[in-house]
Design an enzyme around this catalytic site. Structure first.
Site, short mmCIF file in Angstrom:
data_model
loop_
_atom_site.label_atom_id
_atom_site.label_comp_id
_atom_site.label_asym_id
_atom_site.label_seq_id
_atom_site.Cartn_x
_atom_site.Cartn_y
_atom_site.Cartn_z
N GLY A 190 0.95 -1.32 -0.13
CA GLY A 190 -0.06 0.05 0.07
C GLY A 190 0.86 1.12 -0.07
O GLY A 190 2.04 1.13 -0.66
N ARG B 176 -4.07 -8.40 -1.64
CA ARG B 176 -5.29 -9.54 -2.39
C ARG B 176 -5.63 -9.10 -3.69
O ARG B 176 -5.74 -9.90 -4.41
CB ARG B 176 -6.57 -9.18 -1.47
N ILE C 236 6.33 -4.21 10.53
CA ILE C 236 6.19 -2.59 10.73
C ILE C 236 4.84 -2.28 11.01
O ILE C 236 4.35 -1.02 11.00
CB ILE C 236 7.23 -1.71 9.69
N ARG D 242 1.60 -4.60 12.00
CA ARG D 242 0.77 -4.79 13.31
C ARG D 242 1.26 -6.15 13.86
O ARG D 242 1.25 -7.17 12.92
CB ARG D 242 -0.70 -4.92 12.95
N GLU E 234 0.82 -5.20 22.75
CA GLU E 234 1.74 -4.03 23.24
C GLU E 234 1.01 -3.38 24.48
O GLU E 234 -0.24 -3.33 24.74
CB GLU E 234 1.65 -3.04 22.09
N HIS F 250 7.47 0.02 19.17
CA HIS F 250 6.47 0.86 18.17
C HIS F 250 6.88 2.20 17.93
O HIS F 250 5.83 3.10 18.29
CB HIS F 250 5.08 0.44 18.67
O1 A2R Z 1 -5.02 -6.50 -0.11
P1 A2R Z 1 -5.22 -5.18 -0.89
O2 A2R Z 1 -5.39 -5.35 -2.33
O3 A2R Z 1 -6.40 -4.35 -0.08
O4 A2R Z 1 -3.92 -4.23 -0.38
C1 A2R Z 1 -3.86 -3.87 0.93
C2 A2R Z 1 -2.89 -4.90 1.90
N1 A2R Z 1 -3.73 -5.74 2.41
C3 A2R Z 1 -3.72 -7.22 2.51
N2 A2R Z 1 -2.91 -7.89 1.73
C4 A2R Z 1 -2.93 -9.24 1.74
N3 A2R Z 1 -3.91 -9.77 2.54
C5 A2R Z 1 -4.52 -9.27 3.37
N4 A2R Z 1 -5.61 -9.99 4.09
C6 A2R Z 1 -4.35 -7.80 3.16
N5 A2R Z 1 -5.38 -6.71 3.85
C7 A2R Z 1 -4.54 -5.52 3.46
O5 A2R Z 1 -2.27 -4.07 2.59
C8 A2R Z 1 -2.71 -2.63 0.81
O6 A2R Z 1 -1.97 -2.94 -0.32
C9 A2R Z 1 -1.99 -2.81 1.96
C10 A2R Z 1 -2.49 -1.66 2.98
O7 A2R Z 1 -1.97 -0.35 2.46
P2 A2R Z 1 -2.59 0.91 2.89
O8 A2R Z 1 -3.98 0.80 3.13
O9 A2R Z 1 -2.22 1.97 1.81
O10 A2R Z 1 -2.07 1.37 4.34
P3 A2R Z 1 -0.71 1.95 4.59
O11 A2R Z 1 -0.85 3.53 4.61
O12 A2R Z 1 0.45 1.65 3.86
O13 A2R Z 1 -0.75 1.66 6.19
C11 A2R Z 1 -0.56 0.03 6.35
C12 A2R Z 1 -0.47 -0.32 7.93
C13 A2R Z 1 -1.63 0.26 8.67
O14 A2R Z 1 -2.89 -0.17 8.59
C14 A2R Z 1 -1.24 -0.05 10.03
O15 A2R Z 1 -1.37 -1.09 10.69
C15 A2R Z 1 0.58 0.20 9.83
O16 A2R Z 1 0.62 0.01 8.51
O17 A2R Z 1 1.05 1.28 10.24
#
Ligand code: A2R
Length: 327
Positions: free
Chosen positions: A158, A180, A235, A237, A266, A284
């Site tokens: 992401g 995904r 980095i 969760r 945590e 963290h």
């Molecule tokens: O799966 P997609 O196409 O929705 O892509 C998202 C991916 N993602 C997953 N990949 C594989 N299996 C899953 N079950 C799954 N759930 C989500 O993670 C997307 O590419 C990425 C999250 O990116 P963003 O929504 O842009 O979040 P960002 O700003 O990069 O932050 C990511 C995480 C936060 O949620 C906090 O937990 C941590 O980094 O600070």
């Protein structure tokens, strides 16, 4: 519980324990009330009927949302909002916002710093110097690990994942990823499963949100697929990882090393991880600079102001994107 003066302004409840500085803009614009935890039993009926917004620096569950009859918006601090029941809020017509983008580059910097520190054993090398061993025993031993020749896999390509990938490009590492959904026009190798990604790389960086779809996704099988030179960095969760399986993989040489900024419970870190010399552990700190935390705090307040002044949210989360302001 402490109330600020009731002068007719919108009441915003600050949940958690941010510093006074962090909430000064909320206090300047709203009737601010502070609680350490979102515990519905601690609410007076008067307050429960007065709060229209929450600034969430801690968890907010369904029962707390249900207890607030006038609640319209929960502005959560951080890009990850797994501690807020956003699905329930969405069903109740309550907006939830987070603070994406403003922390992307900082967290990506931390991820790459943690990766290098893990591979090249910087924490242990510094302890060697501080303990006087450089003078008494000689140079720190050569590290088995190196970035050279590594193949990186990003689990969660992401905003932050792509910022990490850009940095790894500059380091000369090939990058692959698993989401995904494949991202169009993104020039990195896509793997439709996490297992396929882990089979094809030796360096796995997890940066996915914490939720049911990612819970313990990095398990013994995935770690085995990385191989004995494998390095795992988290980095995103802590809930994304099976921590006992990770500790076992580090202890028995299934993988070489791990760098972790996040943990499942945590601030409690499993003793099994604390005992391991090949685990580099951070409390963290991914986004934890004054610069970036200020930007996150500003975006949280911008969401509250936009909601109550203009009836719109700046950065709504997907579960509540359909929610509109009450007339
Ligand atoms: O799966 P997609 O196409 O929705 O892509 C998202 C991916 N993602 C997953 N990949 C594989 N299996 C899953 N079950 C799954 N759930 C989500 O993670 C997307 O590419 C990425 C999250 O990116 P963003 O929504 O842009 O979040 P960002 O700003 O990069 O932050 C990511 C995480 C936060 O949620 C906090 O937990 C941590 O980094 O600070």
């Amino acid at each position: 519980m402490t109330n600020s003066s009731d002068d007719g302004r919108v009441t915003v409840l600050v949940v958690g324990q941010p510093s006074d500085h962090r909430v000064s803009r909320i206090a300047a614009n709203f009737d601010m009330v502070r609680v350490e935890e979102a515990d519905p039993t601690q609410l007076t009926p008067e307050l429960a009927g007065r709060v229209r917004g929450i600034a969430a620096f801690g968890a907010v569950g369904a029962a707390f949302i249900d207890a607030l009859s006038k609640i319209e918006i929960i502005a959560s601090f951080g890009v990850g909002y797994d501690s807020v029941d956003a699905a329930h809020a969405g069903r109740c017509g309550v907006m939830v916002t987070n603070t994406p983008d403003v922390l992307t580059e900082e967290v990506a910097d931390t991820a790459v710093g943690l990766l290098i520190a893990t591979v090249r054993e910087f924490s242990r090398a510094e302890a060697w110097l501080r303990d006087g061993l450089w003078a008494s025993r000689g140079p720190y031993p050569l590290t088995r690990g190196t970035l050279r020749g590594r193949r990186a896999g990003i689990f969660g390509m992401g905003r932050i994942g792509q910022a990490i990938a850009r940095r790894l490009d500059a380091f000369g590492l090939p990058v692959a990823y698993h989401n995904r959904r494949q991202i169009e026009d993104l020039d990195y190798t896509y793997h439709p499963t996490l297992d396929a990604l882990a089979q094809s790389v030796d360096t796995l960086i997890a940066v996915v949100p914490g939720n049911a779809s990612t819970a313990k996704a990095v398990n013994a099988e995935i770690l085995r697929a990385l191989g004995p030179a494998g390095v795992f960095v988290n980095i995103g969760r802590g809930t994304t990882v099976d921590e006992p399986a990770l500790a076992a993989a580090l202890a028995n040489g299934t993988i070489l090393a791990a760098g972790l900024d996040v943990f499942a419970d945590e601030p409690h870190v499993p003793q099994a991880l604390l005992d391991l010399p090949n685990a580099t552990l951070l409390p963290h700190v991914g986004s934890a600079s004054i610069h970036t935390r200020d930007a996150m705090g500003d975006l949280l307040v911008d969401n509250l102001l936009a909601w109550f002044d203009q009836g719109r949210a700046v950065t709504p989360v997907v579960e509540t994107a359909h929610v509109t302001a009450r007339g």
